[in-house]
Scaffold this motif. Structure first.
Motif, PDB file in Angstrom:
ATOM      1  N   ILE A  79      -1.940  11.094  -4.781  1.00 15.68           N
ATOM      2  CA  ILE A  79      -0.760  10.902  -3.724  1.00 15.68           C
ATOM      3  C   ILE A  79      -1.055  11.411  -2.287  1.00 15.68           C
ATOM      4  N   SER A  80      -1.673  12.776  -2.328  1.00 18.32           N
ATOM      5  CA  SER A  80      -2.137  13.404  -1.053  1.00 18.32           C
ATOM      6  C   SER A  80      -3.029  12.476  -0.202  1.00 18.32           C
ATOM      7  N   GLU A  81      -4.092  12.022  -0.913  1.00 17.80           N
ATOM      8  CA  GLU A  81      -5.090  11.187  -0.248  1.00 17.80           C
ATOM      9  C   GLU A  81      -4.293   9.935   0.360  1.00 17.80           C
ATOM     10  N   LEU A  82      -3.273   9.364  -0.401  1.00 10.28           N
ATOM     11  CA  LEU A  82      -2.613   8.150  -0.025  1.00 10.28           C
ATOM     12  C   LEU A  82      -1.596   8.429   1.192  1.00 10.28           C
ATOM     13  N   GLU A  83      -1.104   9.581   0.898  1.00 15.56           N
ATOM     14  CA  GLU A  83      -0.133   9.990   2.032  1.00 15.56           C
ATOM     15  C   GLU A  83      -0.830  10.062   3.354  1.00 15.56           C
ATOM     16  N   ALA A  84      -2.157  10.307   3.233  1.00 16.02           N
ATOM     17  CA  ALA A  84      -2.828  10.392   4.479  1.00 16.02           C
ATOM     18  C   ALA A  84      -3.660   9.230   4.794  1.00 16.02           C
ATOM     19  N   GLY A  85      -3.317   8.088   4.232  1.00 12.91           N
ATOM     20  CA  GLY A  85      -3.808   6.917   4.660  1.00 12.91           C
ATOM     21  C   GLY A  85      -5.182   6.659   3.975  1.00 12.91           C
TER      22      GLY A  85
ATOM     23  N   LYS B 159       6.318 -10.389  -8.394  1.00 15.05           N
ATOM     24  CA  LYS B 159       6.778 -10.868  -7.156  1.00 15.05           C
ATOM     25  C   LYS B 159       5.982 -10.372  -6.176  1.00 15.05           C
ATOM     26  N   GLN B 160       5.491  -9.113  -5.984  1.00 19.46           N
ATOM     27  CA  GLN B 160       4.989  -8.412  -5.178  1.00 19.46           C
ATOM     28  C   GLN B 160       3.523  -8.810  -4.524  1.00 19.46           C
ATOM     29  N   PHE B 161       3.095  -9.582  -5.546  1.00 20.70           N
ATOM     30  CA  PHE B 161       1.507  -9.686  -5.307  1.00 20.70           C
ATOM     31  C   PHE B 161       1.507 -11.477  -4.738  1.00 20.70           C
ATOM     32  N   ASP B 162       0.759 -11.514  -3.938  1.00 19.73           N
ATOM     33  CA  ASP B 162       0.647 -13.008  -3.314  1.00 19.73           C
ATOM     34  C   ASP B 162      -0.787 -13.437  -3.842  1.00 19.73           C
ATOM     35  N   ASP B 163      -0.915 -14.630  -4.803  1.00 22.79           N
ATOM     36  CA  ASP B 163      -2.031 -15.042  -5.261  1.00 22.79           C
ATOM     37  C   ASP B 163      -2.822 -15.750  -4.311  1.00 22.79           C
ATOM     38  N   GLN B 164      -2.505 -16.014  -3.029  1.00 22.55           N
ATOM     39  CA  GLN B 164      -3.462 -16.519  -2.119  1.00 22.55           C
ATOM     40  C   GLN B 164      -4.165 -15.240  -1.393  1.00 22.55           C
ATOM     41  N   LEU B 165      -3.991 -14.192  -1.913  1.00 19.41           N
ATOM     42  CA  LEU B 165      -4.829 -13.296  -1.403  1.00 19.41           C
ATOM     43  C   LEU B 165      -5.703 -12.315  -2.312  1.00 19.41           C
ATOM     44  N   PRO B 166      -6.732 -11.774  -2.223  1.00 21.53           N
ATOM     45  CA  PRO B 166      -7.511 -11.403  -3.052  1.00 21.53           C
ATOM     46  C   PRO B 166      -7.011 -10.331  -3.997  1.00 21.53           C
ATOM     47  N   LEU B 167      -7.262  -9.955  -5.249  1.00 27.12           N
ATOM     48  CA  LEU B 167      -6.412  -9.009  -6.015  1.00 27.12           C
ATOM     49  C   LEU B 167      -6.670  -7.614  -5.407  1.00 27.12           C
ATOM     50  N   ALA B 168      -7.764  -7.348  -4.738  1.00 30.73           N
ATOM     51  CA  ALA B 168      -8.120  -6.085  -4.340  1.00 30.73           C
ATOM     52  C   ALA B 168      -7.100  -5.799  -3.146  1.00 30.73           C
ATOM     53  N   THR B 169      -6.767  -6.709  -2.115  1.00 28.75           N
ATOM     54  CA  THR B 169      -6.150  -6.783  -1.040  1.00 28.75           C
ATOM     55  C   THR B 169      -4.403  -6.520  -1.481  1.00 28.75           C
ATOM     56  N   ASN B 170      -3.915  -7.161  -2.552  1.00 27.26           N
ATOM     57  CA  ASN B 170      -2.816  -6.905  -3.265  1.00 27.26           C
ATOM     58  C   ASN B 170      -2.478  -5.548  -3.518  1.00 27.26           C
ATOM     59  N   ILE B 171      -3.494  -5.026  -4.358  1.00 29.23           N
ATOM     60  CA  ILE B 171      -3.524  -3.747  -4.878  1.00 29.23           C
ATOM     61  C   ILE B 171      -3.434  -2.615  -3.613  1.00 29.23           C
ATOM     62  N   LYS B 172      -4.194  -2.811  -2.658  1.00 28.95           N
ATOM     63  CA  LYS B 172      -4.278  -2.017  -1.309  1.00 28.95           C
ATOM     64  C   LYS B 172      -2.959  -2.109  -0.741  1.00 28.95           C
ATOM     65  N   ASN B 173      -2.415  -3.332  -0.287  1.00 31.45           N
ATOM     66  CA  ASN B 173      -1.412  -3.453   0.391  1.00 31.45           C
ATOM     67  C   ASN B 173      -0.045  -3.252  -0.299  1.00 31.45           C
ATOM     68  N   ASN B 174       0.034  -3.390  -1.481  1.00 32.26           N
ATOM     69  CA  ASN B 174       1.346  -3.360  -2.108  1.00 32.26           C
ATOM     70  C   ASN B 174       1.579  -2.413  -2.911  1.00 32.26           C
ATOM     71  N   ILE B 175       0.489  -1.593  -3.312  1.00 29.69           N
ATOM     72  CA  ILE B 175       0.633  -0.489  -4.285  1.00 29.69           C
ATOM     73  C   ILE B 175       0.171   1.003  -3.696  1.00 29.69           C
TER      74      ILE B 175
ATOM     75  N   THR C 278      -0.470   1.386  -0.554  1.00 26.27           N
ATOM     76  CA  THR C 278       0.104   1.643   0.990  1.00 26.27           C
ATOM     77  C   THR C 278       1.459   2.465   1.065  1.00 26.27           C
ATOM     78  N   LYS C 279       1.436   3.505   1.663  1.00 25.00           N
ATOM     79  CA  LYS C 279       2.778   3.976   1.889  1.00 25.00           C
ATOM     80  C   LYS C 279       3.731   3.216   2.441  1.00 25.00           C
ATOM     81  N   GLY C 280       5.007   2.992   1.824  1.00 28.69           N
ATOM     82  CA  GLY C 280       6.090   2.227   2.638  1.00 28.69           C
ATOM     83  C   GLY C 280       6.051   1.031   1.750  1.00 28.69           C
ATOM     84  N   SER C 281       5.200   0.684   1.009  1.00 30.63           N
ATOM     85  CA  SER C 281       5.193  -0.585   0.208  1.00 30.63           C
ATOM     86  C   SER C 281       6.000  -0.488  -0.877  1.00 30.63           C
ATOM     87  N   ILE C 282       6.926  -1.375  -1.612  1.00 33.62           N
ATOM     88  CA  ILE C 282       7.828  -1.418  -2.695  1.00 33.62           C
ATOM     89  C   ILE C 282       7.277  -0.702  -3.818  1.00 33.62           C
ATOM     90  N   LEU C 283       6.038  -1.063  -4.231  1.00 30.49           N
ATOM     91  CA  LEU C 283       5.533  -0.625  -5.822  1.00 30.49           C
ATOM     92  C   LEU C 283       5.226   0.732  -5.208  1.00 30.49           C
TER      93      LEU C 283
END
Length: 464
Positions: free
Chosen positions: A324-330, A203-219, A221-226
Protein backbone atom coordinates in the motif's frame (compact mmCIF):
# COMPACT_ATOMS: atom_id res chain seq x y z
CA UNK A 1 -27.19 -4.90 -19.42
CA UNK A 2 -28.28 -7.47 -16.84
CA UNK A 3 -26.17 -10.65 -16.83
CA UNK A 4 -26.80 -14.03 -15.22
CA UNK A 5 -28.86 -14.91 -12.14
CA UNK A 6 -31.00 -17.35 -14.14
CA UNK A 7 -31.62 -19.65 -11.17
CA UNK A 8 -32.50 -16.81 -8.80
CA UNK A 9 -34.95 -15.26 -11.27
CA UNK A 10 -36.50 -18.67 -11.94
CA UNK A 11 -37.03 -19.15 -8.20
CA UNK A 12 -38.73 -15.76 -7.88
CA UNK A 13 -40.87 -16.47 -10.96
CA UNK A 14 -42.09 -19.74 -9.44
CA UNK A 15 -43.16 -17.93 -6.26
CA UNK A 16 -44.83 -15.16 -8.22
CA UNK A 17 -46.91 -17.73 -10.12
CA UNK A 18 -48.61 -19.16 -7.02
CA UNK A 19 -52.18 -18.28 -6.05
CA UNK A 20 -51.25 -17.55 -2.43
CA UNK A 21 -49.57 -14.62 -0.76
CA UNK A 22 -45.79 -14.98 -0.67
CA UNK A 23 -43.33 -13.80 1.98
CA UNK A 24 -39.79 -14.14 0.63
CA UNK A 25 -36.59 -13.57 2.55
CA UNK A 26 -33.69 -12.82 0.21
CA UNK A 27 -30.25 -12.04 1.57
CA UNK A 28 -26.56 -12.16 0.77
CA UNK A 29 -23.33 -10.24 1.24
CA UNK A 30 -22.93 -6.70 -0.03
CA UNK A 31 -22.22 -6.22 -3.76
CA UNK A 32 -23.51 -9.69 -4.66
CA UNK A 33 -26.27 -8.24 -6.88
CA UNK A 34 -29.43 -8.61 -4.79
CA UNK A 35 -30.92 -5.22 -5.64
CA UNK A 36 -30.23 -5.50 -9.37
CA UNK A 37 -31.72 -8.98 -9.46
CA UNK A 38 -34.86 -7.81 -7.69
CA UNK A 39 -35.20 -4.77 -9.96
CA UNK A 40 -34.87 -7.07 -12.97
CA UNK A 41 -37.57 -9.33 -11.54
CA UNK A 42 -39.86 -6.34 -10.91
CA UNK A 43 -39.67 -5.13 -14.52
CA UNK A 44 -43.10 -5.03 -16.19
CA UNK A 45 -44.83 -6.03 -12.96
CA UNK A 46 -46.90 -4.04 -10.50
CA UNK A 47 -44.37 -3.35 -7.77
CA UNK A 48 -43.32 -1.11 -4.92
CA UNK A 49 -39.59 -0.97 -4.33
CA UNK A 50 -38.61 0.64 -1.03
CA UNK A 51 -34.99 1.02 0.07
CA UNK A 52 -34.46 1.53 3.79
CA UNK A 53 -31.92 3.97 5.13
CA UNK A 54 -30.17 4.45 8.47
CA UNK A 55 -32.54 7.12 9.79
CA UNK A 56 -34.84 7.42 12.78
CA UNK A 57 -37.93 5.27 13.17
CA UNK A 58 -40.20 8.28 12.61
CA UNK A 59 -38.37 9.35 9.45
CA UNK A 60 -38.44 5.81 8.08
CA UNK A 61 -42.15 5.39 8.76
CA UNK A 62 -42.88 8.69 7.02
CA UNK A 63 -40.75 7.70 4.01
CA UNK A 64 -42.36 4.25 3.79
CA UNK A 65 -45.84 5.80 4.11
CA UNK A 66 -45.12 8.24 1.31
CA UNK A 67 -44.02 5.41 -1.00
CA UNK A 68 -47.12 3.32 -0.25
CA UNK A 69 -49.53 6.26 -0.51
CA UNK A 70 -48.14 7.13 -3.93
CA UNK A 71 -49.90 3.95 -5.08
CA UNK A 72 -53.10 4.80 -3.16
CA UNK A 73 -54.28 8.18 -4.48
CA UNK A 74 -57.67 8.00 -2.74
CA UNK A 75 -56.17 7.39 0.69
CA UNK A 76 -53.48 10.00 0.04
CA UNK A 77 -56.18 12.67 -0.11
CA UNK A 78 -56.86 12.18 3.58
CA UNK A 79 -53.56 11.18 5.19
CA UNK A 80 -49.96 12.15 4.69
CA UNK A 81 -48.46 9.36 6.75
CA UNK A 82 -49.62 6.24 8.55
CA UNK A 83 -49.83 6.59 12.31
CA UNK A 84 -47.82 3.46 13.04
CA UNK A 85 -46.12 0.49 11.38
CA UNK A 86 -49.07 -1.86 11.86
CA UNK A 87 -51.29 0.47 9.89
CA UNK A 88 -48.61 0.83 7.21
CA UNK A 89 -48.11 -2.91 6.72
CA UNK A 90 -51.86 -3.59 6.84
CA UNK A 91 -52.26 -1.11 3.99
CA UNK A 92 -50.08 -3.32 1.79
CA UNK A 93 -53.07 -5.65 1.45
CA UNK A 94 -55.01 -2.89 -0.31
CA UNK A 95 -52.41 -2.97 -3.11
CA UNK A 96 -53.39 -6.51 -4.13
CA UNK A 97 -54.77 -6.88 -7.66
CA UNK A 98 -55.63 -9.72 -10.01
CA UNK A 99 -51.96 -9.72 -10.95
CA UNK A 100 -49.74 -10.24 -7.94
CA UNK A 101 -48.19 -7.05 -6.58
CA UNK A 102 -44.52 -7.29 -5.66
CA UNK A 103 -43.42 -5.29 -2.61
CA UNK A 104 -39.68 -5.18 -2.00
CA UNK A 105 -38.23 -3.85 1.25
CA UNK A 106 -34.53 -3.54 0.48
CA UNK A 107 -31.96 -3.34 3.30
CA UNK A 108 -34.61 -4.57 5.72
CA UNK A 109 -32.13 -4.72 8.67
CA UNK A 110 -32.09 -0.89 8.75
CA UNK A 111 -35.87 -0.92 9.22
CA UNK A 112 -35.80 -3.64 11.88
CA UNK A 113 -33.03 -1.92 13.81
CA UNK A 114 -34.88 1.41 13.78
CA UNK A 115 -37.78 -0.28 15.56
CA UNK A 116 -37.20 -3.70 17.12
CA UNK A 117 -40.92 -4.42 17.11
CA UNK A 118 -41.15 -4.46 13.30
CA UNK A 119 -40.58 -8.23 12.83
CA UNK A 120 -43.38 -8.87 15.36
CA UNK A 121 -45.65 -6.38 13.61
CA UNK A 122 -45.05 -8.01 10.22
CA UNK A 123 -45.72 -11.43 11.74
CA UNK A 124 -49.03 -10.22 13.23
CA UNK A 125 -50.23 -8.51 10.06
CA UNK A 126 -49.11 -11.41 7.86
CA UNK A 127 -50.96 -13.96 9.99
CA UNK A 128 -54.11 -11.84 10.21
CA UNK A 129 -54.49 -10.68 6.63
CA UNK A 130 -51.56 -10.45 4.23
CA UNK A 131 -51.06 -14.18 3.73
CA UNK A 132 -54.46 -14.25 2.03
CA UNK A 133 -53.71 -11.31 -0.27
CA UNK A 134 -52.33 -11.54 -3.80
CA UNK A 135 -49.03 -9.91 -2.90
CA UNK A 136 -45.40 -10.96 -2.86
CA UNK A 137 -43.57 -9.31 0.04
CA UNK A 138 -39.79 -9.59 -0.26
CA UNK A 139 -37.57 -8.73 2.71
CA UNK A 140 -34.02 -8.19 1.44
CA UNK A 141 -30.86 -7.63 3.45
CA UNK A 142 -27.08 -7.47 3.18
CA UNK A 143 -26.35 -8.10 6.85
CA UNK A 144 -26.24 -11.87 6.69
CA UNK A 145 -25.82 -12.42 10.42
CA UNK A 146 -28.86 -10.21 11.13
CA UNK A 147 -31.03 -11.95 8.52
CA UNK A 148 -30.09 -15.40 9.78
CA UNK A 149 -30.21 -14.66 13.51
CA UNK A 150 -32.92 -12.01 13.80
CA UNK A 151 -35.26 -12.96 10.95
CA UNK A 152 -34.89 -16.65 10.10
CA UNK A 153 -33.75 -18.20 13.37
CA UNK A 154 -36.10 -20.11 15.65
CA UNK A 155 -37.75 -18.07 18.44
CA UNK A 156 -37.84 -14.94 16.26
CA UNK A 157 -41.29 -13.58 15.27
CA UNK A 158 -40.93 -14.30 11.54
CA UNK A 159 -39.66 -17.85 12.03
CA UNK A 160 -41.73 -20.21 9.90
CA UNK A 161 -43.62 -17.42 8.11
CA UNK A 162 -41.36 -17.17 5.06
CA UNK A 163 -42.73 -19.05 2.07
CA UNK A 164 -39.35 -18.85 0.36
CA UNK A 165 -35.77 -18.23 1.50
CA UNK A 166 -33.05 -17.38 -0.99
CA UNK A 167 -29.45 -16.79 0.04
CA UNK A 168 -27.70 -15.22 -2.93
CA UNK A 169 -24.16 -16.41 -3.51
CA UNK A 170 -21.45 -15.19 -5.84
CA UNK A 171 -21.99 -15.85 -9.51
CA UNK A 172 -20.45 -18.99 -10.97
CA UNK A 173 -17.47 -18.88 -13.33
CA UNK A 174 -19.81 -19.48 -16.29
CA UNK A 175 -21.98 -16.50 -15.39
CA UNK A 176 -19.10 -14.24 -14.35
CA UNK A 177 -17.16 -14.52 -17.59
CA UNK A 178 -20.17 -13.30 -19.55
CA UNK A 179 -18.91 -9.86 -18.49
CA UNK A 180 -15.81 -10.44 -20.66
CA UNK A 181 -16.90 -11.83 -24.05
CA UNK A 182 -13.82 -10.37 -25.78
CA UNK A 183 -11.27 -12.04 -23.51
CA UNK A 184 -9.55 -15.34 -24.26
CA UNK A 185 -10.42 -18.24 -21.95
CA UNK A 186 -7.12 -17.86 -20.08
CA UNK A 187 -7.78 -14.15 -19.51
CA UNK A 188 -11.29 -15.00 -18.35
CA UNK A 189 -9.85 -17.47 -15.84
CA UNK A 190 -7.40 -14.86 -14.55
CA UNK A 191 -10.06 -12.15 -14.36
CA UNK A 192 -12.32 -14.49 -12.38
CA UNK A 193 -9.40 -15.46 -10.14
CA UNK A 194 -8.96 -11.77 -9.32
CA UNK A 195 -12.55 -10.54 -9.12
CA UNK A 196 -14.57 -13.63 -8.23
CA UNK A 197 -18.29 -13.74 -8.92
CA UNK A 198 -19.30 -10.34 -7.51
CA UNK A 199 -21.10 -8.36 -10.24
CA UNK A 200 -20.06 -4.97 -8.84
CA UNK A 201 -16.40 -5.96 -9.18
CA UNK A 202 -16.79 -7.58 -12.58
CA UNK A 203 -18.32 -4.39 -13.98
CA UNK A 204 -15.18 -2.42 -13.19
CA UNK A 205 -13.16 -4.26 -15.87
CA UNK A 206 -13.48 -3.30 -19.54
CA UNK A 207 -12.77 -6.27 -21.81
CA UNK A 208 -11.90 -3.87 -24.64
CA UNK A 209 -8.71 -3.19 -22.65
CA UNK A 210 -5.90 -5.64 -21.85
CA UNK A 211 -6.20 -7.44 -18.53
CA UNK A 212 -2.99 -5.80 -17.31
CA UNK A 213 -4.44 -2.34 -17.98
CA UNK A 214 -7.58 -3.19 -16.03
CA UNK A 215 -5.60 -4.42 -13.05
CA UNK A 216 -3.43 -1.32 -12.98
CA UNK A 217 -6.20 1.20 -13.62
CA UNK A 218 -9.03 -0.30 -11.60
CA UNK A 219 -7.29 -1.98 -8.66
CA UNK A 220 -3.81 -0.58 -8.14
CA UNK A 221 -4.51 3.09 -8.84
CA UNK A 222 -5.40 5.21 -5.84
CA UNK A 223 -8.92 6.60 -6.20
CA UNK A 224 -10.29 3.71 -8.26
CA UNK A 225 -13.36 1.96 -6.84
CA UNK A 226 -11.69 -1.38 -6.18
CA UNK A 227 -8.60 0.18 -4.60
CA UNK A 228 -10.48 1.01 -1.39
CA UNK A 229 -13.35 -1.50 -1.68
CA UNK A 230 -12.05 -4.02 0.85
CA UNK A 231 -11.40 -1.43 3.55
CA UNK A 232 -14.81 0.12 2.92
CA UNK A 233 -16.60 -3.22 3.29
CA UNK A 234 -14.76 -4.16 6.47
CA UNK A 235 -15.51 -0.81 8.10
CA UNK A 236 -19.17 -1.18 7.14
CA UNK A 237 -19.48 -4.61 8.73
CA UNK A 238 -16.86 -4.89 11.47
CA UNK A 239 -15.09 -3.13 14.29
CA UNK A 240 -11.37 -3.65 15.04
CA UNK A 241 -10.51 -3.70 11.34
CA UNK A 242 -6.80 -3.78 12.18
CA UNK A 243 -7.24 -7.22 13.74
CA UNK A 244 -9.32 -8.51 10.84
CA UNK A 245 -6.69 -7.16 8.44
CA UNK A 246 -4.03 -9.20 10.22
CA UNK A 247 -6.11 -12.40 10.13
CA UNK A 248 -7.19 -12.08 6.50
CA UNK A 249 -3.66 -11.25 5.35
CA UNK A 250 -2.33 -14.30 7.22
CA UNK A 251 -4.82 -16.57 5.43
CA UNK A 252 -4.15 -14.92 2.06
CA UNK A 253 -0.44 -15.67 2.51
CA UNK A 254 -1.14 -19.39 3.01
CA UNK A 255 -1.56 -19.70 6.79
CA UNK A 256 -4.66 -21.87 6.72
CA UNK A 257 -4.49 -23.80 10.01
CA UNK A 258 -5.67 -22.23 13.25
CA UNK A 259 -2.21 -22.57 14.79
CA UNK A 260 -0.56 -21.06 11.70
CA UNK A 261 -2.86 -18.05 11.91
CA UNK A 262 -1.97 -17.68 15.58
CA UNK A 263 1.76 -17.90 14.85
CA UNK A 264 1.49 -15.31 12.08
CA UNK A 265 -0.72 -12.80 13.92
CA UNK A 266 0.26 -13.43 17.54
CA UNK A 267 -3.31 -12.67 18.56
CA UNK A 268 -4.93 -14.40 21.53
CA UNK A 269 -5.92 -17.92 20.53
CA UNK A 270 -9.32 -17.66 22.21
CA UNK A 271 -10.18 -14.50 20.27
CA UNK A 272 -9.00 -15.70 16.86
CA UNK A 273 -11.85 -18.21 16.61
CA UNK A 274 -14.41 -15.45 17.32
CA UNK A 275 -12.96 -13.20 14.61
CA UNK A 276 -12.87 -16.11 12.16
CA UNK A 277 -16.52 -16.90 12.86
CA UNK A 278 -17.46 -13.29 12.04
CA UNK A 279 -15.56 -13.52 8.75
CA UNK A 280 -17.33 -16.80 7.96
CA UNK A 281 -20.70 -15.15 8.66
CA UNK A 282 -19.80 -12.41 6.17
CA UNK A 283 -18.96 -14.94 3.46
CA UNK A 284 -15.31 -13.86 3.30
CA UNK A 285 -13.74 -16.94 4.92
CA UNK A 286 -14.80 -20.57 5.09
CA UNK A 287 -13.57 -23.54 7.10
CA UNK A 288 -12.74 -26.38 4.76
CA UNK A 289 -12.58 -30.09 5.55
CA UNK A 290 -11.59 -33.08 3.42
CA UNK A 291 -14.62 -33.95 1.31
CA UNK A 292 -15.32 -37.23 3.12
CA UNK A 293 -14.71 -35.89 6.64
CA UNK A 294 -16.99 -37.25 9.36
CA UNK A 295 -19.28 -35.16 11.54
CA UNK A 296 -16.92 -35.83 14.45
CA UNK A 297 -13.96 -34.44 12.51
CA UNK A 298 -15.91 -31.34 11.51
CA UNK A 299 -16.87 -30.72 15.14
CA UNK A 300 -13.22 -30.63 16.22
CA UNK A 301 -12.29 -26.95 16.62
CA UNK A 302 -8.66 -27.70 15.78
CA UNK A 303 -9.39 -29.48 12.50
CA UNK A 304 -10.09 -28.02 9.09
CA UNK A 305 -8.38 -25.33 7.06
CA UNK A 306 -9.42 -21.70 6.78
CA UNK A 307 -9.43 -20.15 3.35
CA UNK A 308 -10.64 -16.97 1.71
CA UNK A 309 -13.65 -17.73 -0.47
CA UNK A 310 -13.81 -14.21 -1.85
CA UNK A 311 -11.33 -14.08 -4.74
CA UNK A 312 -10.99 -10.32 -4.66
CA UNK A 313 -10.18 -10.32 -0.96
CA UNK A 314 -7.47 -12.91 -1.70
CA UNK A 315 -6.00 -10.77 -4.46
CA UNK A 316 -6.20 -7.53 -2.49
CA UNK A 317 -4.51 -8.97 0.60
CA UNK A 318 -1.91 -10.79 -1.47
CA UNK A 319 -0.88 -7.85 -3.66
CA UNK A 320 -2.45 -4.54 -2.61
CA UNK A 321 -2.40 -4.54 1.19
CA UNK A 322 1.31 -5.47 1.56
CA UNK A 323 2.31 -2.83 -1.01
CA UNK A 324 0.00 0.00 0.00
CA UNK A 325 2.85 2.44 0.69
CA UNK A 326 4.26 1.98 -2.81
CA UNK A 327 0.82 2.29 -4.40
CA UNK A 328 0.04 5.43 -2.39
CA UNK A 329 3.24 6.86 -3.85
CA UNK A 330 2.04 6.05 -7.37
CA UNK A 331 4.36 3.09 -8.02
CA UNK A 332 1.65 1.22 -9.93
CA UNK A 333 3.78 -0.11 -12.78
CA UNK A 334 6.54 -1.28 -10.45
CA UNK A 335 4.15 -3.16 -8.17
CA UNK A 336 2.44 -4.77 -11.15
CA UNK A 337 5.55 -5.73 -13.13
CA UNK A 338 7.81 -6.88 -10.31
CA UNK A 339 5.44 -8.13 -7.61
CA UNK A 340 2.24 -9.27 -9.34
CA UNK A 341 3.22 -10.59 -12.78
CA UNK A 342 5.77 -13.17 -11.45
CA UNK A 343 3.15 -14.54 -9.01
CA UNK A 344 -0.05 -14.26 -11.03
CA UNK A 345 -0.08 -17.80 -12.46
CA UNK A 346 0.63 -19.31 -9.04
CA UNK A 347 -2.14 -17.18 -7.53
CA UNK A 348 -4.55 -18.16 -10.32
CA UNK A 349 -3.77 -21.86 -9.94
CA UNK A 350 -5.70 -22.05 -6.65
CA UNK A 351 -8.81 -20.60 -8.25
CA UNK A 352 -8.33 -22.83 -11.31
CA UNK A 353 -9.02 -25.82 -9.05
CA UNK A 354 -12.32 -24.26 -8.02
CA UNK A 355 -13.24 -23.57 -11.68
CA UNK A 356 -12.50 -27.20 -12.56
CA UNK A 357 -14.67 -28.33 -9.66
CA UNK A 358 -17.49 -26.14 -10.99
CA UNK A 359 -17.01 -27.86 -14.37
CA UNK A 360 -17.38 -31.31 -12.80
CA UNK A 361 -20.43 -30.17 -10.85
CA UNK A 362 -22.09 -29.10 -14.08
CA UNK A 363 -21.32 -32.51 -15.61
CA UNK A 364 -22.75 -34.14 -12.49
CA UNK A 365 -26.01 -32.16 -12.72
CA UNK A 366 -26.32 -33.22 -16.36
CA UNK A 367 -25.59 -36.88 -15.49
CA UNK A 368 -22.41 -36.78 -17.59
CA UNK A 369 -20.09 -38.20 -14.93
CA UNK A 370 -19.68 -42.01 -14.75
CA UNK A 371 -21.95 -41.97 -11.68
CA UNK A 372 -23.98 -39.45 -9.68
CA UNK A 373 -21.73 -37.84 -7.09
CA UNK A 374 -23.23 -36.86 -3.75
CA UNK A 375 -19.99 -35.34 -2.39
CA UNK A 376 -17.32 -33.31 -4.13
CA UNK A 377 -14.40 -31.21 -2.94
CA UNK A 378 -10.74 -31.27 -1.97
CA UNK A 379 -9.32 -34.21 -0.07
CA UNK A 380 -6.13 -34.56 1.93
CA UNK A 381 -4.45 -36.50 4.70
CA UNK A 382 -0.94 -36.45 6.14
CA UNK A 383 0.68 -37.84 2.99
CA UNK A 384 -1.64 -37.29 0.03
CA UNK A 385 -3.65 -34.45 -1.46
CA UNK A 386 -6.28 -34.70 -4.20
CA UNK A 387 -7.34 -31.46 -5.87
CA UNK A 388 -10.88 -32.74 -6.50
CA UNK A 389 -12.46 -35.91 -5.17
CA UNK A 390 -16.05 -36.90 -5.90
CA UNK A 391 -17.87 -39.97 -4.64
CA UNK A 392 -21.33 -41.49 -4.54
CA UNK A 393 -23.47 -42.16 -1.48
CA UNK A 394 -22.12 -45.70 -1.01
CA UNK A 395 -18.51 -44.57 -1.65
CA UNK A 396 -18.09 -47.30 -4.24
CA UNK A 397 -17.25 -44.95 -7.10
CA UNK A 398 -14.70 -42.14 -7.14
CA UNK A 399 -13.63 -39.36 -9.47
CA UNK A 400 -10.09 -38.17 -8.82
CA UNK A 401 -9.00 -35.00 -10.57
CA UNK A 402 -5.77 -33.04 -10.82
CA UNK A 403 -5.45 -29.44 -12.04
CA UNK A 404 -2.20 -27.99 -13.42
CA UNK A 405 -2.13 -24.28 -14.17
CA UNK A 406 1.40 -24.07 -15.54
CA UNK A 407 3.08 -23.33 -18.86
CA UNK A 408 4.67 -26.77 -19.29
CA UNK A 409 2.81 -29.72 -20.80
CA UNK A 410 1.42 -32.48 -18.61
CA UNK A 411 3.34 -35.71 -19.20
CA UNK A 412 2.86 -39.41 -18.45
CA UNK A 413 4.57 -39.03 -15.08
CA UNK A 414 1.86 -36.57 -14.00
CA UNK A 415 -0.90 -38.97 -15.05
CA UNK A 416 0.68 -41.90 -13.22
CA UNK A 417 1.02 -39.75 -10.11
CA UNK A 418 -2.74 -39.10 -10.23
CA UNK A 419 -3.42 -42.83 -10.64
CA UNK A 420 -1.23 -43.55 -7.61
CA UNK A 421 -3.82 -41.73 -5.49
CA UNK A 422 -6.42 -44.40 -6.31
CA UNK A 423 -8.94 -45.04 -3.55
CA UNK A 424 -8.31 -48.81 -3.76
CA UNK A 425 -8.86 -51.79 -6.02
CA UNK A 426 -12.27 -52.70 -4.54
CA UNK A 427 -13.91 -49.50 -5.85
CA UNK A 428 -14.29 -47.90 -9.26
CA UNK A 429 -11.81 -45.08 -9.89
CA UNK A 430 -12.24 -42.54 -12.69
CA UNK A 431 -9.65 -39.88 -13.50
CA UNK A 432 -9.79 -36.34 -14.88
CA UNK A 433 -6.78 -34.17 -15.59
CA UNK A 434 -7.10 -30.41 -16.27
CA UNK A 435 -4.24 -28.47 -17.82
CA UNK A 436 -3.53 -24.89 -18.79
CA UNK A 437 -0.78 -25.67 -21.33
CA UNK A 438 -1.91 -29.06 -22.64
CA UNK A 439 -0.56 -32.61 -22.75
CA UNK A 440 2.36 -34.35 -24.42
CA UNK A 441 1.58 -36.83 -27.19
CA UNK A 442 2.72 -39.64 -24.90
CA UNK A 443 0.38 -38.41 -22.15
CA UNK A 444 -2.56 -38.27 -24.56
CA UNK A 445 -1.87 -41.83 -25.72
CA UNK A 446 -1.49 -43.07 -22.14
CA UNK A 447 -4.75 -41.36 -21.11
CA UNK A 448 -6.64 -43.03 -23.97
CA UNK A 449 -5.37 -46.44 -22.90
CA UNK A 450 -6.08 -45.93 -19.20
CA UNK A 451 -9.44 -44.17 -19.44
CA UNK A 452 -8.22 -40.80 -18.11
CA UNK A 453 -10.23 -37.81 -19.30
CA UNK A 454 -8.05 -34.88 -20.35
CA UNK A 455 -9.45 -31.35 -20.33
CA UNK A 456 -7.69 -28.23 -21.61
CA UNK A 457 -8.34 -24.93 -19.83
CA UNK A 458 -9.35 -23.47 -23.19
CA UNK A 459 -12.05 -26.11 -23.54
CA UNK A 460 -13.71 -25.59 -20.16
CA UNK A 461 -17.50 -25.14 -20.47
CA UNK A 462 -17.23 -25.10 -24.28
CA UNK A 463 -19.36 -28.19 -24.90
CA UNK A 464 -20.86 -29.40 -21.63
Amino acid sequence: MFIGRTNELSFLESKYATAAGELIVLYGRRRVGKTETLRKFCENRANIFFTCMEITNEQLLHSFSKRILNEMPQAAKYIKSFTDWEQAFTALGDLANEQKTVIVIDEFPYMARSNKAIPSIIQKVWDESLHNKNIMLILCGSSMSFMEKEVLAEKNPLYGRATGILKMQEMSFCESVQFFPNYSMLDKITAYAILGGIPHYLKQFDDQLPLATNIKNNILTKGSILYSEVEFLLRQELRETNIYNAIIEAIALGNTKLNDIYQKTQLERSKISVYLKNLIDLGIVEREFPVAASIKERANSQRGLYKLVDNYFRFWYAFVFPNISELEAGEVNAVFNFLIVPELDRYTSYVFENICQQYLRVLNRKSKLPFYATSMGRWWDKTTEIAILATDKEQKNYVLAECKYRNSLVDVKDLKHLESKSKGADVNNYYYFFSKAGFTQEASAYAAEHNITLVLADELFSSN
